[in-house]
Scaffold this motif. Sequence first.
Motif, PDB file in Angstrom:
ATOM      1  N   UNK A  17       0.828  -1.202   0.000  1.00 58.65           N
ATOM      2  CA  UNK A  17       0.000   0.000   0.000  1.00 58.65           C
ATOM      3  C   UNK A  17       0.865   1.255   0.000  1.00 58.65           C
ATOM      4  N   UNK A  18       1.938   1.238   0.784  1.00 61.44           N
ATOM      5  CA  UNK A  18       2.824   2.392   0.828  1.00 61.44           C
ATOM      6  C   UNK A  18       3.466   2.649  -0.533  1.00 61.44           C
ATOM      7  N   UNK A  19       3.906   1.590  -1.205  1.00 59.99           N
ATOM      8  CA  UNK A  19       4.671   1.739  -2.440  1.00 59.99           C
ATOM      9  C   UNK A  19       3.813   1.901  -3.695  1.00 59.99           C
ATOM     10  N   UNK A  20       2.576   1.383  -3.685  1.00 61.52           N
ATOM     11  CA  UNK A  20       1.816   1.347  -4.933  1.00 61.52           C
ATOM     12  C   UNK A  20       0.412   1.952  -4.859  1.00 61.52           C
ATOM     13  N   UNK A  21      -0.193   1.992  -3.690  1.00 62.25           N
ATOM     14  CA  UNK A  21      -1.574   2.461  -3.609  1.00 62.25           C
ATOM     15  C   UNK A  21      -1.689   3.949  -3.918  1.00 62.25           C
ATOM     16  N   UNK A  22      -2.723   4.313  -4.687  1.00 62.11           N
ATOM     17  CA  UNK A  22      -3.097   5.690  -5.043  1.00 62.11           C
ATOM     18  C   UNK A  22      -2.207   6.328  -6.097  1.00 62.11           C
ATOM     19  N   UNK A  23      -1.179   5.619  -6.596  1.00 61.19           N
ATOM     20  CA  UNK A  23      -0.396   6.151  -7.704  1.00 61.19           C
ATOM     21  C   UNK A  23      -1.171   5.917  -9.004  1.00 61.19           C
ATOM     22  N   UNK A  24      -1.382   6.969  -9.799  1.00 61.22           N
ATOM     23  CA  UNK A  24      -2.144   6.856 -11.037  1.00 61.22           C
ATOM     24  C   UNK A  24      -1.414   7.577 -12.162  1.00 61.22           C
ATOM     25  N   UNK A 210      17.115 -11.535 -12.454  1.00 62.76           N
ATOM     26  CA  UNK A 210      16.842 -10.103 -12.400  1.00 62.76           C
ATOM     27  C   UNK A 210      16.347  -9.696 -11.010  1.00 62.76           C
ATOM     28  N   UNK A 211      16.734  -8.490 -10.619  1.00 63.50           N
ATOM     29  CA  UNK A 211      16.305  -7.942  -9.340  1.00 63.50           C
ATOM     30  C   UNK A 211      15.508  -6.659  -9.570  1.00 63.50           C
ATOM     31  N   UNK A 212      14.495  -6.471  -8.757  1.00 66.01           N
ATOM     32  CA  UNK A 212      13.707  -5.242  -8.785  1.00 66.01           C
ATOM     33  C   UNK A 212      13.662  -4.683  -7.368  1.00 66.01           C
ATOM     34  N   UNK A 213      14.035  -3.416  -7.224  1.00 67.23           N
ATOM     35  CA  UNK A 213      14.091  -2.780  -5.911  1.00 67.23           C
ATOM     36  C   UNK A 213      13.260  -1.499  -5.944  1.00 67.23           C
ATOM     37  N   UNK A 229       6.171   9.338  -1.913  1.00 68.73           N
ATOM     38  CA  UNK A 229       7.178   9.320  -2.973  1.00 68.73           C
ATOM     39  C   UNK A 229       7.808   7.942  -3.023  1.00 68.73           C
ATOM     40  N   UNK A 230       8.275   7.552  -4.202  1.00 68.63           N
ATOM     41  CA  UNK A 230       8.934   6.258  -4.371  1.00 68.63           C
ATOM     42  C   UNK A 230       9.911   6.334  -5.531  1.00 68.63           C
ATOM     43  N   UNK A 231      10.863   5.412  -5.564  1.00 65.26           N
ATOM     44  CA  UNK A 231      11.812   5.310  -6.660  1.00 65.26           C
ATOM     45  C   UNK A 231      12.243   3.850  -6.761  1.00 65.26           C
ATOM     46  N   UNK A 232      12.521   3.385  -7.987  1.00 64.46           N
ATOM     47  CA  UNK A 232      12.988   2.014  -8.143  1.00 64.46           C
ATOM     48  C   UNK A 232      14.344   1.992  -8.840  1.00 64.46           C
ATOM     49  N   UNK A 233      14.940   0.804  -8.922  1.00 68.86           N
ATOM     50  CA  UNK A 233      16.285   0.679  -9.481  1.00 68.86           C
ATOM     51  C   UNK A 233      16.317   0.839 -10.999  1.00 68.86           C
TER      52      UNK A 233
END
Length: 276
Positions: A17-24, A210-213, A229-233
Amino acid sequence: MGKGPGLYSDIGKKARDLLYKDYHSDQKFTITTYSPTGVAITSSGTKKGELFIADVNTQLKNKNITTDVKVDTNSNLFTTITVDEPAPGLKTIFSFKVPDQRSGKVEVQYLHDYAGISTSIGLTANPIVNFSGVLGTNVVSLGTDVSFDTKTGNFTKCNAGLSFSNADLIASLTLNDKGDTLNASYYHTVRPLTNTAVGGEVTHSFSTSENSITVGTQHSLDPLTTLKARVNNFGKASALIQHEWRPKSHFTISGEIDTKAVDKSAKFGLALALKP
C-alpha cells in the motif's frame, strides 16, 4: 494490530500500500450517492489515453448480507454476495460474472486468534480450487497460497509467505510463481503522529536472475493532506499528494518521471472521489 495473523493476502500488504496504492497515470473520477433506502451507488470513470472506461456499482446491505452489483462499459455484470459472520469468525462470499459462465465462485474465509483460512471453488464441472492459510499470531505468521486446476490436474499457483511484526516494523518474505520469485518487503513507522513511514520491496527472479528494488516514503503535512514518494532501481521516480477536502472525499495528484530518460514526457494522474 489485531489479535490473529489475518489472511494470506495481508502478508506484506502495508508495504504494498505504501509503495503502490493511489499512484495513477490516468484520470479517474468516482462519485458515491446513497438512496433513501440505504442503497449505495458508486459511478466510476477512468480515462486511459484515448480510451474511456466506466462502471456503476450498486451496494445493498441487509443485516449481515451485502450485495454488490457492478455493470461496466463492456456490458459485463459482476455480482458479489457477502455473508458476514454466519458463525463467529466466518465469512462467505459468492460471486459470478455475466456472460462468463465459468466465473461463478464460492469463497469461505475463517479468522481465528491463531489462524486465517480462505478457500474457494469455482462453480463449474471441473473447477479451480484455491486454498490459502496462515498460522501464527499478530507478531509472527507463516502461510501458503495454492490453486489446483481439477481439469488439467496441475497446480496453477503455489506460494508461501512469512511475516514478522512489532510495534513499528512489519517485514515479510514470500516465495511466488512456483518457487521462481522471491519477494522481501518491509514497512517501518518513523513517526506515528504525522503518519510518517518508510518502506521497501526487493524482488528476485531465479530464472532470469533479475532484481527489482523499490523504496518509498509517506508523510502527512496535516490530518487531511498526505505526501508520498517512491523510486525504483530502473530509474522511475514517482510522487503524489492526496487531500481530503471534506470527509470521505479527496483528490489525488500523482506524477512519474524516468530519471534515465528525462527527455521523455512525465506522466501525470488525477483521481477525484466524492462521497456525501
